[in-house]
Each structure stands twice: as structure tokens, then as C-alpha cells.
Design an enzyme around this catalytic site. Sequence first.
Site, PDB file in Angstrom:
ATOM      1  N   GLU A  90       0.822  -1.217   0.000  1.00  0.00           N
ATOM      2  CA  GLU A  90       0.000   0.000   0.000  1.00  0.00           C
ATOM      3  C   GLU A  90       0.856   1.268   0.000  1.00  0.00           C
ATOM      4  OE1 GLU A  90      -2.799   0.036  -0.952  1.00  0.00           O
ATOM      5  OE2 GLU A  90      -3.899  -1.720  -0.254  1.00  0.00           O
ATOM      6  N   HIS A 109      -2.185   3.156   7.929  1.00  0.00           N
ATOM      7  CA  HIS A 109      -3.346   2.496   7.317  1.00  0.00           C
ATOM      8  C   HIS A 109      -3.641   1.243   8.134  1.00  0.00           C
ATOM      9  CE1 HIS A 109      -5.867   0.164   4.771  1.00  0.00           C
ATOM     10  NE2 HIS A 109      -4.914  -0.657   4.401  1.00  0.00           N
ATOM     11  N   HIS A 111      -6.836  -1.752   9.675  1.00  0.00           N
ATOM     12  CA  HIS A 111      -8.030  -2.520   9.302  1.00  0.00           C
ATOM     13  C   HIS A 111      -8.902  -2.740  10.533  1.00  0.00           C
ATOM     14  CE1 HIS A 111      -5.903  -4.717   5.669  1.00  0.00           C
ATOM     15  NE2 HIS A 111      -5.978  -3.409   5.513  1.00  0.00           N
ATOM     16  N   HIS A 172     -12.532  -1.912   2.943  1.00  0.00           N
ATOM     17  CA  HIS A 172     -11.122  -2.210   3.219  1.00  0.00           C
ATOM     18  C   HIS A 172     -10.701  -1.815   4.640  1.00  0.00           C
ATOM     19  CE1 HIS A 172      -6.812  -2.095   1.388  1.00  0.00           C
ATOM     20  NE2 HIS A 172      -6.768  -2.319   2.683  1.00  0.00           N
TER      21      HIS A 172
HETATM   22 ZN    ZN Z   1      -5.151  -2.600   3.843  1.00  0.00          ZN
END
Ligand code: ZN
Length: 230
Positions: A90, A109, A111, A172
Site C-alpha cells: 500500500e 493504514h 483494518h 477495506h
Molecule cells: Zn489494507
Amino acid sequence: MPDQSDSQWDTQREELLEAAKLMLSRGLVTGTAGNVSVRLSESSDWADPEKPAFLVTPGSVSYETMTREDLVVVNGEIEPLGGEQIPSTESLLHHAIYRARPDVESVMHSHSLFATVAAVTGRPIPPIVDELAIYVGGSVDVADYGEPATDELAEAGVAALGQKGACLLRHHGMCAVGTSAARALEICTLVERVAQIYFYAALADEIHLLPADVIERERAIYRLRSGFEV
Ligand SMILES: [Zn+2]
């Protein structure tokens, strides 16, 4: 070419590794998911392929065993400048955010569960808690869908983030930014907590926004801190 083992980025490696391990221990990710980075130079210098652009967590390495040496220094083309690990898949998202937001020094980032529930429903997390308006600048908006590790995801993330402190990546997870990895981690943690509150409040069928004048005053605090119009 700078050597990956070069000690000049020791402080940044330490800061990034600590934030990555806390991201795992706070339950914001599982396994090797998610990624964190810190900026190493201004985006205007990224045309030089030998210039370090940012430091990012590697792909497919457990956070539990991750060491400072596993973190990857990349140039403006997201090419590793030494070391043995590959940068997170990413990294395109991190790259695009640093390009769009010169004020951002770190991108995280994650989840986390409730933020991802919001990302799946496509519903922005509204300002129902004071801290959200103060530290994110208002609602946490949802990006258009982009497949993982693509320019589409990166562009959609940048658009949803705008000048705020966080956004949701549809189907996501979440993305937060800050002036340091520790700050980006705190924003991720805050957004997850508010997402949790939001859905529990929805179960009780009692969602009330903060009074409009309060939201406006709190957004003014965000504008004052960030210098951004949101
Ligand atoms: Zn991800």
C-alpha cells in the site's frame, strides 16, 4: 546510494517501529495487515532517485518480529534504497498522500473492526463525539472503492481525506495522518473508538449529532491547529 543500515534514520526507524507494534497490540490490525510510514524529505525533492522519500513498513513481515532494519527507505518512485525487505504493497497510498499533503509527516493504514464496518456500509462516521471534530476536522468520509495496492485506491483515499485527519477506504479499512507516527496512531485509535460508539448508538436507535454551533467551534480548533479549511 544511501545504505539501508545507515544510522542517519535511527530516530525515524525507532518511532515508526513503536507505532507499528502499538497498531498491532491495540487491535487495529491483525497478522501482517496494515502499514505505517514517516516522511524523510519534502515531496519537491522526490525527482532525485537517490533521495530518500519516506520510510515504510515492509510487506509480509510480522509486527511481533519486525525490527528497525526491516523498515524500508524508499525513493520517490517507491524503490527501496538498500535493505532486504520490500516496501508495503500500500505504499502507493502513502506516496499519494505525502504528495497531496505537504503538512503530513506520517501515514497509518489500519483494518480495525468498527472503522471497517463503516467502510463496508459506505456511511461516513459523523461528528458525534467532540474529539472527532477537533482532531479529524469533522466527519470521517468514505473513499470510492479501489482495489488494494492500486493507483485507484490511492487517488480515492487522497480525495476522501481532503484536508482532514482521517478517511475510510471502502470495503477495506481506514487511513489516518499526522505530524508524527505517534499522532497518526492516536487518530487511528480515536476513529476506531468513535466508529464503535457510532454503531452501538445506532443499535440503540439514538444517533444525535453534536449541536451544530459546537461542531463549528470544534472544527475551528481543527482549522487553527492544522491551518486547513474544512
Ligand atoms: Zn489494507
